[in-house]
Design a protein around this motif. Sequence first.
Motif, PDB file in Angstrom:
ATOM      1  N   ALA A   1       0.833  -1.208   0.000  1.00 20.27           N
ATOM      2  CA  ALA A   1       0.000   0.000   0.000  1.00 20.27           C
ATOM      3  C   ALA A   1       0.864   1.253   0.000  1.00 20.27           C
ATOM      4  N   ARG A   2       1.908   1.253   0.828  1.00 19.27           N
ATOM      5  CA  ARG A   2       2.793   2.422   0.894  1.00 19.27           C
ATOM      6  C   ARG A   2       3.553   2.596  -0.417  1.00 19.27           C
ATOM      7  N   ASP A   3       4.033   1.492  -0.968  1.00 15.18           N
ATOM      8  CA  ASP A   3       4.803   1.548  -2.211  1.00 15.18           C
ATOM      9  C   ASP A   3       3.957   2.132  -3.352  1.00 15.18           C
ATOM     10  N   ILE A   4       2.774   1.575  -3.539  1.00 17.11           N
ATOM     11  CA  ILE A   4       1.913   2.034  -4.628  1.00 17.11           C
ATOM     12  C   ILE A   4       1.407   3.447  -4.356  1.00 17.11           C
ATOM     13  N   GLY A   5       1.102   3.750  -3.088  1.00 20.29           N
ATOM     14  CA  GLY A   5       0.678   5.104  -2.723  1.00 20.29           C
ATOM     15  C   GLY A   5       1.747   6.134  -3.040  1.00 20.29           C
ATOM     16  N   ASP A   6       2.997   5.801  -2.743  1.00 19.55           N
ATOM     17  CA  ASP A   6       4.115   6.711  -3.027  1.00 19.55           C
ATOM     18  C   ASP A   6       4.266   6.936  -4.531  1.00 19.55           C
ATOM     19  N   ARG A   7       4.091   5.867  -5.302  1.00 23.68           N
ATOM     20  CA  ARG A   7       4.250   5.982  -6.757  1.00 23.68           C
ATOM     21  C   ARG A   7       3.133   6.836  -7.360  1.00 23.68           C
ATOM     22  N   PHE A   8       1.923   6.709  -6.835  1.00 21.22           N
ATOM     23  CA  PHE A   8       0.829   7.572  -7.301  1.00 21.22           C
ATOM     24  C   PHE A   8       1.121   9.031  -6.947  1.00 21.22           C
TER      25      PHE A   8
ATOM     26  N   LYS B   1      -4.212  11.167  -7.234  1.00 21.94           N
ATOM     27  CA  LYS B   1      -4.743  10.794  -5.918  1.00 21.94           C
ATOM     28  C   LYS B   1      -5.111   9.308  -5.875  1.00 21.94           C
ATOM     29  N   LEU B   2      -4.688   8.647  -4.809  1.00 21.27           N
ATOM     30  CA  LEU B   2      -5.036   7.245  -4.564  1.00 21.27           C
ATOM     31  C   LEU B   2      -5.620   7.141  -3.155  1.00 21.27           C
ATOM     32  N   LYS B   3      -6.879   6.764  -3.060  1.00 18.02           N
ATOM     33  CA  LYS B   3      -7.494   6.531  -1.748  1.00 18.02           C
ATOM     34  C   LYS B   3      -7.103   5.142  -1.252  1.00 18.02           C
ATOM     35  N   ILE B   4      -6.762   5.048   0.037  1.00 16.30           N
ATOM     36  CA  ILE B   4      -6.435   3.750   0.637  1.00 16.30           C
ATOM     37  C   ILE B   4      -7.232   3.612   1.938  1.00 16.30           C
ATOM     38  N   PRO B   5      -8.496   3.178   1.858  1.00 18.09           N
ATOM     39  CA  PRO B   5      -9.305   3.054   3.073  1.00 18.09           C
ATOM     40  C   PRO B   5      -8.807   1.941   3.991  1.00 18.09           C
TER      41      PRO B   5
ATOM     42  N   ILE C   1       5.359  -4.496 -11.218  1.00 19.04           N
ATOM     43  CA  ILE C   1       3.931  -4.282 -10.973  1.00 19.04           C
ATOM     44  C   ILE C   1       3.540  -2.849 -11.305  1.00 19.04           C
ATOM     45  N   TRP C   2       4.368  -1.896 -10.873  1.00 20.17           N
ATOM     46  CA  TRP C   2       4.052  -0.493 -11.146  1.00 20.17           C
ATOM     47  C   TRP C   2       4.052  -0.199 -12.639  1.00 20.17           C
ATOM     48  N   GLN C   3       5.015  -0.738 -13.363  1.00 21.91           N
ATOM     49  CA  GLN C   3       5.045  -0.522 -14.816  1.00 21.91           C
ATOM     50  C   GLN C   3       3.793  -1.096 -15.477  1.00 21.91           C
TER      51      GLN C   3
END
Length: 218
Positions: free
Chosen positions: A18-25, A31-35, A207-209
């Motif tokens: 979650a942190r990794d993908i949130g940082d990349r966004f 904006k990426l919501k992470i409930p 995954i990010w790519q």
Amino acid sequence: MQYIYLHGFASSPNSTKARDIGDRFAQIHTKLKIPDLNAGDFSQLTITRQITQVAAEFSNNSTPVTLIGSSLGGLTSAYLGQQYLQVQRLVLLAPAFGFLSHWLPKLGDEEVQRWQQEKYIMVYHYGQKRKLPLSYDFVTDAAQYQEKFLQRPIPTLILHGKNDEVIPIEASRNFGRWRSPPQVSRPWVDLVELESDHALSNVMQEIWQAIRLFCQLP
């Protein structure tokens, strides 16, 4: 487009993925919501509660939604995609298809029977780093969700580790019916098999790519 990330079972918005993908966004100013799917009470967690909670995050102006879900969050994302037309794209990371059929046998029949009788079982929560009680309602609720009902043709990218020890990659292969000879019952599903395990921690760049390309992100 609204982007929402759904973390996995017994996890949190503070998980590594979650942190990794949130940082990349954040780096691409999107904006990426992470409930927090624990919703302050992990003991009463159910898939139905997760679906209701995430649907409440959808904007009420029909803005299309892309869901990125990890493990049980991936499974929940798939059902949200089935139920809500606002969901127009799915990215599923090691989705927990057939979750009960993989998890309950590891507990053993006696433990499951005890859980049913005593109503609660202690489960290690990776977000809290301690054991927490979980109601048997989780099992009865999850049992009603059958993958055969997931038939809405929604563009879906699945990223799954070949060495996944929690949810075997066959679960994702079977979801798309990737067999020999190919009998693709869900041609809208694209499965990418990675050299990794359930955590996927060694392939986050890949995954990010894949997410950027699939979601047409900057």
